[in-house]
Design a protein around this motif. Structure first.
Motif, PDB file in Angstrom:
ATOM      1  N   ALA A 127       0.813  -1.264   0.064  1.00  0.00           N
ATOM      2  CA  ALA A 127       0.027  -0.097   0.150  1.00  0.00           C
ATOM      3  C   ALA A 127       0.860   1.117  -0.115  1.00  0.00           C
ATOM      4  N   ASP A 128       2.009   1.220   0.733  1.00  0.00           N
ATOM      5  CA  ASP A 128       2.984   2.349   0.902  1.00  0.00           C
ATOM      6  C   ASP A 128       3.789   2.603  -0.253  1.00  0.00           C
ATOM      7  N   GLN A 129       3.879   1.547  -1.350  1.00  0.00           N
ATOM      8  CA  GLN A 129       4.835   1.785  -2.215  1.00  0.00           C
ATOM      9  C   GLN A 129       4.010   1.892  -3.615  1.00  0.00           C
ATOM     10  N   TYR A 130       3.047   1.052  -3.920  1.00  0.00           N
ATOM     11  CA  TYR A 130       2.520   1.222  -5.127  1.00  0.00           C
ATOM     12  C   TYR A 130       1.151   0.714  -5.124  1.00  0.00           C
ATOM     13  N   HIS A 131       0.719   0.200  -4.440  1.00  0.00           N
ATOM     14  CA  HIS A 131      -0.839  -0.653  -4.470  1.00  0.00           C
ATOM     15  C   HIS A 131      -1.993   0.446  -4.588  1.00  0.00           C
ATOM     16  N   ARG A 132      -1.787   1.519  -3.937  1.00  0.00           N
ATOM     17  CA  ARG A 132      -2.926   2.650  -3.941  1.00  0.00           C
ATOM     18  C   ARG A 132      -3.273   2.774  -5.550  1.00  0.00           C
ATOM     19  N   VAL A 133      -1.971   2.892  -6.378  1.00  0.00           N
ATOM     20  CA  VAL A 133      -2.449   3.184  -7.728  1.00  0.00           C
ATOM     21  C   VAL A 133      -3.023   2.010  -8.453  1.00  0.00           C
ATOM     22  N   LEU A 134      -2.555   0.773  -8.122  1.00  0.00           N
ATOM     23  CA  LEU A 134      -3.037  -0.012  -8.799  1.00  0.00           C
ATOM     24  C   LEU A 134      -4.252  -1.073  -8.259  1.00  0.00           C
ATOM     25  N   CYS A 135      -4.656  -0.565  -6.966  1.00  0.00           N
ATOM     26  CA  CYS A 135      -5.976  -1.013  -6.584  1.00  0.00           C
ATOM     27  C   CYS A 135      -7.161  -1.031  -7.261  1.00  0.00           C
ATOM     28  N   LEU A 136      -7.901  -1.908  -7.608  1.00  0.00           N
ATOM     29  CA  LEU A 136      -9.060  -1.911  -8.540  1.00  0.00           C
ATOM     30  C   LEU A 136     -10.342  -1.790  -7.749  1.00  0.00           C
ATOM     31  N   GLY A 137     -10.382  -2.250  -6.471  1.00  0.00           N
ATOM     32  CA  GLY A 137     -11.433  -1.922  -5.731  1.00  0.00           C
ATOM     33  C   GLY A 137     -12.622  -2.644  -6.091  1.00  0.00           C
ATOM     34  N   ALA A 138     -13.666  -2.377  -6.320  1.00  0.00           N
ATOM     35  CA  ALA A 138     -14.616  -3.387  -6.733  1.00  0.00           C
ATOM     36  C   ALA A 138     -14.760  -3.665  -8.155  1.00  0.00           C
ATOM     37  N   SER A 139     -13.878  -2.973  -9.050  1.00  0.00           N
ATOM     38  CA  SER A 139     -13.841  -3.355 -10.335  1.00  0.00           C
ATOM     39  C   SER A 139     -12.657  -4.466 -10.513  1.00  0.00           C
ATOM     40  N   GLN A 140     -12.356  -5.312  -9.392  1.00  0.00           N
ATOM     41  CA  GLN A 140     -11.263  -6.090  -9.657  1.00  0.00           C
ATOM     42  C   GLN A 140     -11.726  -7.189 -10.598  1.00  0.00           C
ATOM     43  N   GLU A 141     -12.863  -7.629 -10.730  1.00  0.00           N
ATOM     44  CA  GLU A 141     -13.450  -8.575 -11.799  1.00  0.00           C
ATOM     45  C   GLU A 141     -13.984  -7.980 -13.031  1.00  0.00           C
ATOM     46  N   ASP A 142     -14.019  -6.599 -13.109  1.00  0.00           N
ATOM     47  CA  ASP A 142     -14.522  -5.897 -14.345  1.00  0.00           C
ATOM     48  C   ASP A 142     -13.685  -5.798 -15.466  1.00  0.00           C
ATOM     49  N   PRO A 143     -14.084  -6.697 -16.648  1.00  0.00           N
ATOM     50  CA  PRO A 143     -13.133  -6.884 -17.913  1.00  0.00           C
ATOM     51  C   PRO A 143     -12.789  -5.415 -18.379  1.00  0.00           C
ATOM     52  N   ASP A 144     -13.713  -4.353 -17.985  1.00  0.00           N
ATOM     53  CA  ASP A 144     -13.634  -3.211 -19.126  1.00  0.00           C
ATOM     54  C   ASP A 144     -12.723  -2.173 -18.241  1.00  0.00           C
ATOM     55  N   HIS A 145     -12.096  -2.812 -17.112  1.00  0.00           N
ATOM     56  CA  HIS A 145     -11.354  -1.714 -16.350  1.00  0.00           C
ATOM     57  C   HIS A 145      -9.976  -1.774 -17.171  1.00  0.00           C
TER      58      HIS A 145
END
Length: 415
Positions: A127-145
């Protein structure tokens, strides 16, 4: 501008040990830098332990349910869970389960996107290094993200066996985007060679040729849509993207972790009476046979990482050092394969054991296409009079590869 040595080393390894043991020196324009011993190093001695600036699991590996910590790549399955899945025997029980080092009770998920980590420390570090930028939240399974579209495009172009991942590049971008000192990270990444061709030898990286121009353009477009940042605008240009692609392709170090292999090593170290040892060895032998029949030899959680110090090691077909991952995570241990004298260059092999046993011609073909150089190590020099022909077995393998290539025309199957 090159990063200062202290900045480069203190980030990833114990700077005191490094300064006493090895040093990085510039060799020439073709070889670039190299790693040299500052003192005598004995066979079997640990030269250094290094963590990567960035690492990522391969996308197909994750899709095949090889569960690993999203940060350090530690295997998340227990040895028994791993053995059950790989062997296809859901009720399998392993003897000596206490030898498994995996601790599921410590595992934590990202609260937003639910990706898994082996510990709260790894979750926080990501979270401190890179994950805040790459976190998809509720869109984790959204193929259109946009990030999922990028992943899908990569998988469609880059079939197993994988040796790199577009997500390594994505995490590089995310690290800079999240960093307070963005220039420091850019200096660190600038230490890696990123040339897409070797003009002196007229060699181009095999995935950056004309036949892949359309695929690279698509990846660049998706990469830009998902991750563009003004501080890194040069990485999103056609030339910058090619250089970034070449950087991860030529510098990425494979990382393999396995709870099952860790358990097997622990079993091997047990002191047991003769009959118990024979019974345990027989059980393990049969388990590997069952796994080979069910799954093949694809046993590990696999990914790749960028290691600053290790990347200074040049190649030799008869290396005097090797990298391993005995901690079952992304920590790289470089160990001496032979005695190394002060001032001697420390070399690893960019080829696996099977590739090193192939002909000089075959070794050179792999090294040219993947690492953009022609090897002149003592073994290659001693075999200069060999005909430029592969063995019958190699020719058969290459013929099979050409057939598969005809069936899946112009796929990006390796980096």
């Amino acid at each position: 501008m090159a990063a200062p040595q202290d900045d480069m080393f203190s980030f990833c390894v114990d700077p005191g040990k490094v300064s006493n043991c090895v040093e990085v020196k510039f060799i020439d324009k073709v070889k670039g830098k190299g790693l040299f011993a500052k003192r005598s190093i004995k066979k079997g001695e640990s030269i250094f332990i290094e963590r990567p600036l960035v690492s990522a699991q391969f996308l197909w590996n994750a899709l095949y349910k090889y569960r690993a910590c999203e940060y350090c790549l530690r295997a998340l399955e227990t040895a028994e869970e791993n053995a059950r899945r790989l062997s296809g025997v859901p009720g399998l029980s392993l003897p000596h389960p206490e030898l498994c080092s995996v601790r599921p009770e410590l595992h934590q998920a990202c609260p937003q996107c639910q990706v898994m980590y082996c510990s709260s420390e790894c979750r926080q570090a990501a979270a401190d290094q890179y994950h805040r930028v790459l976190c998809l939240g509720a869109s984790q399974e959204d193929p259109d993200h946009p990030i999922n579209k990028l992943k899908d495009a990569w998988r469609s172009m880059h079939y197993p066996p994988e040796t790199s991942s577009i997500m390594l590049m994505a995490r590089m971008v995310a690290l800079v985007k999240q960093a307070q000192d963005k220039s420091r990270w850019q200096r660190l990444f600038s230490q890696f060679c990123s040339r897409a061709a070797n003009e002196e030898e007229e060699i181009a990286h095999k995935l950056l040729g004309e036949q892949f121009r359309g695929q690279l353009a698509l990846l660049q477009s998706l990469f830009t849509t998902a991750l563009y940042d003004d501080h890194l605008n040069r990485w999103f240009t056609p030339e910058g993207f090619r250089a970034l692609f070449s950087l991860v392709g030529t510098n990425g170090q494979g990382i393999g972790t396995s709870s099952l292999s860790q358990w097997v090593h622990a079993c091997d170290a047990l002191e047991l009476p003769g009959q118990q040892r024979e019974h345990l060895d027989s059980f393990i032998d049969q388990l590997y046979k069952d796994i080979e029949k069910e799954t093949g030899d694809f046993l590990n959680c696999e990914g790749s990482g960028l290691f600053l110090l290790q990347s200074a090691c040049n190649h030799s077909c008869i290396p005097n050092a090797e990298a391993s991952f005995p901690d079952n995570n992304f920590l790289l241990h470089l160990s001496a394969l032979s005695d190394i004298n002060p001032g001697e260059e420390i070399c690893i092999s960019y080829l696996d054991c099977c590739q090193r046993d192939r002909s000089r011609h075959s070794r050179h073909k792999i090294l040219r296409e993947n690492y953009l150089f022609i090897c002149s190590c003592p073994k290659c020099v001693s075999q200069m009079d060999e005909l430029d022909l592969t063995s019958e077995e190699e020719e058969e393998g290459e013929a099979e590869g050409e057939t598969e290539g005809d069936e899946m025309e112009d796929e990006m199957t390796d980096v």
